[in-house]
Design an enzyme around this catalytic site. Structure first.
Site, short mmCIF file in Angstrom:
data_model
loop_
_atom_site.label_atom_id
_atom_site.label_comp_id
_atom_site.label_asym_id
_atom_site.label_seq_id
_atom_site.Cartn_x
_atom_site.Cartn_y
_atom_site.Cartn_z
N TYR A 1 0.81 -1.22 0.00
CA TYR A 1 0.00 0.00 0.00
C TYR A 1 0.84 1.27 0.00
CZ TYR A 1 -4.45 -2.38 0.28
OH TYR A 1 -5.54 -3.14 -0.02
N GLU B 1 -7.50 -29.24 8.52
CA GLU B 1 -7.44 -28.60 7.20
C GLU B 1 -8.40 -27.42 7.09
OE1 GLU B 1 -8.56 -29.48 2.52
OE2 GLU B 1 -8.41 -31.17 3.90
N ASP C 1 -9.30 -33.67 4.47
CA ASP C 1 -10.24 -34.37 3.60
C ASP C 1 -9.58 -35.58 2.96
OD1 ASP C 1 -12.27 -32.54 4.08
OD2 ASP C 1 -11.87 -31.35 2.28
#
Length: 387
Positions: free
Chosen positions: A129, A215, A268
């Site tokens: 920025y 996760e 997963d």
């Protein structure tokens, strides 16, 4: 004058001034040795640039290619470790395609030099920025900071450039931040954001028996709501909310180093989840130059295993067919050098490849709404002798 060339000469002038200031202050014995090394590394880069200019040559910067497996070797005690710079990228100041990148690298070097000299910190967001037109996007700053860290062979945390963390942590843990703030992670109603300055953490206090890396944020929040960290056994939970950021990985490594407790992953049962677990355990190619501080080779795959889907008879409507992208990712994982070190993992991945389906952690809810917290995880941990 080619696009970006003006910025390049501006950065040279700035860095010449910094070099002059450094020469004046060389006798300051209060300066940290690590800071000296960083400043010396930057000065060496700039000396090469100035030397090229003095010889009427267009300066170039050579960066190790952080995306190439040719630069990486596998060490079972460390993980994926950068071992060479055979594959490299040459950033030419005279080339229109790379002149802007050349200027961006010099600007980052300039910022780091100032931060190290003043023993202060800045976030990557601050850097972007303050110079949005030069960098164009936050992602550019993120990439170049890591490129510079790799080029200088200096850990990113030593460059005084911090990254905003996306990870969350909760459980039996208290510690003190570098600024003296005491952090208590015991609350079961709200998690704590992972620190942006892991190296500054001290006075770690915990009775945790293990660390559970989750996760997904949704699963993390469910376990938090179910008070998993106190109902089962004192433990610590952390999530990187998917693909982990460096701070989440540093935090897990810090806990492992300090507490000497087992680290489990709950991901997963799909190629993406397996890759996330591998990143915590063995690291990634892109960050292989920092493997020593990021990897946890003792990480264990707690679940969800592809074999669990058969063993628990998860309903078929809770399973998802592997997409072509999934199959490609799985084939890629099977070729990774660390798979040979984990024959049980190989069996699980081959089973997934054979069955051609995957499942999210939430699929266990098809068996029972509290099956994950009350049955699956406790039994996994008891079976392994961790409870």
């Amino acid at each position: 004058m080619e696009f970006g060339e003006a910025q390049f000469f501006t950065k040279i002038d700035e860095l010449r001034a910094y070099l002059l200031n450094k020469v004046v202050g060389l006798s300051d014995e209060d300066e940290e040795i690590s800071s000296r090394k960083i400043l010396d590394c930057i000065e060496n880069v700039i000396l090469q640039v100035v030397t090229s200019l003095s010889q009427d040559e267009a300066p170039v910067l050579v960066l190790p290619n952080r995306a190439s497996w040719d630069n990486v070797r596998f060490d079972s005690a460390i993980g994926l470790q950068m071992s060479s710079t055979r594959a490299a990228m040459t950033i030419r100041s005279s080339c229109p395609k790379s002149a802007t990148t050349f200027s961006q690298i010099l600007k980052i070097l300039s910022v780091i030099y100032t931060l190290v000299q003043s023993n202060s910190y800045a976030t990557k967001r601050d850097i972007y920025y303050n110079h949005p037109q030069l960098f164009g996007s936050q992602r550019t700053v993120d990439r170049i900071v890591d490129d510079v860290s790799c080029m200088l062979k200096v850990p990113r945390r030593s460059l005084r450039v911090l990254a905003t963390s996306k990870g969350l942590i909760s459980g039996d843990l208290c510690y003190t931040e570098e600024d003296g703030t005491r952090i208590d992670c015991h609350s079961n109603s709200a998690a704590v954001a992972v620190s942006s300055n892991i190296a500054g953490i001290r006075n770690v206090v915990s009775s945790a028996k293990f660390v559970l890396v989750v996760e997904k944020d949704a699963t993390f929040q469910r376990l938090l709501h179910d008070d998993f960290c106190t109902k089962i056994s004192p433990c610590i939970m952390i999530t990187g909310k998917g693909f982990p950021d460096v701070n989440s990985r540093l935090m897990v490594r810090k806990l492992w180093d300090v507490l000497h407790v087992p680290v489990f992953t709950l991901v997963d049962a799909d190629p993406h989840g397996i890759e996330i677990m591998c990143i915590y355990k063995y690291g990634s190619v892109a960050m292989s130059f920092e493997a020593h501080s990021l990897t946890i080779p003792s990480v264990m795959w707690l679940g969800i295993l592809p074999s669990d889907l058969q063993r628990l008879q998860v309903p078929r409507d809770a399973l998802i067919p592997l997409s072509k992208r999934d199959e490609n990712k799985l084939n890629s994982l099977l070729k990774r050098p660390y798979v040979a070190e984990q024959p049980e993992w190989l069996k699980e991945m081959e089973l997934m490849q054979k069955n051609k389906h995957k499942a999210e952690i939430q699929s266990l809810a098809a068996i029972g709404p509290d099956f994950l917290t009350s049955i699956y995880l406790p039994n996994k941990l008891r079976y392994g002798g961790w409870l």
